[in-house]
Design an enzyme around this catalytic site. Sequence first.
Site, PDB file in Angstrom:
ATOM      1  N   CYS A   1       1.769  11.558   5.983  1.00 15.50           N
ATOM      2  CA  CYS A   1       1.358  10.173   5.718  1.00 15.50           C
ATOM      3  C   CYS A   1       1.892   9.238   6.794  1.00 15.50           C
ATOM      4  CB  CYS A   1       1.881   9.694   4.361  1.00 15.50           C
ATOM      5  SG  CYS A   1       1.351  10.665   2.949  1.00 15.50           S
ATOM      6  N   ASP A   2       1.215   8.121   6.953  1.00 12.90           N
ATOM      7  CA  ASP A   2       1.717   7.056   7.806  1.00 12.90           C
ATOM      8  C   ASP A   2       1.131   5.735   7.318  1.00 12.90           C
ATOM      9  OD1 ASP A   2       3.255   6.660  10.524  1.00 12.90           O
ATOM     10  OD2 ASP A   2       1.547   5.292  10.567  1.00 12.90           O
ATOM     11  N   SER A   3       1.899   4.657   7.471  1.00 13.52           N
ATOM     12  CA  SER A   3       1.453   3.348   6.983  1.00 13.52           C
ATOM     13  C   SER A   3       1.654   2.262   8.034  1.00 13.52           C
ATOM     14  CB  SER A   3       2.221   2.953   5.713  1.00 13.52           C
ATOM     15  OG  SER A   3       1.984   3.859   4.665  1.00 13.52           O
TER      16      SER A   3
END
Length: 216
Positions: free
Chosen positions: A82-84
């Site tokens: 994941c990355d935000s």
Amino acid sequence: MPRLVLASQSPARLATLKSAGVTPEVVVSGVDEDKVLADATERFGELDPADAVLVLAQAKAEEVASQLEDARDNADVVVVGCDSMLEFDGVVVGKPADAEVARERWRSMRGRKGVLHSGHWVVDLRDDDAGGTGGTLGSTSSTTVWFADIDDDEIDAYIATGEPLHVAGAFTIDGLGGPYIERIEGDHHGVVGLSLPLLRELLSELGVPWRSLRTS
């Protein structure tokens, strides 16, 4: 039962999964995010924020998957990365470099809105006997966030906690920053950094029902 490996050191993502009854193994990637984005931009041109977080999520998931491929106990493993990033005024906003950057950021965000993008990427390492597909796929969750119109003293008090320095966009919705978020449009979990509904859909496409991951 499939084993989920989370390619992220984020306590919030881990807590989100645990709150939904899933306790993953955590293996942190060693991805150079700046290099990954630079390489992707060279290949595909300028990336919009929704694509940038997806590229990073893929890089993290695939890097951890490569670490696990030679392990003797990976026959039932599925990896999620994941990355935000926060998109504000058309600009990508990551973690602030220091307290002053976080302070100025909050002064510009208060009373306004931004979009929190969280990329998700899943890699199926399961053997054929375990139902493995060899699949790798991902998608991005994007949620609009309205920030409260707080005064300078309130901003300073929040910055002093140290929390904004460690998170994308300099805020949380599930921690000390929660009182400063007026409302959202989209998935609450996506703002935390891992969209449970989106992850369920991606896993379903790989033939992994969510119920098979629950440990509680």
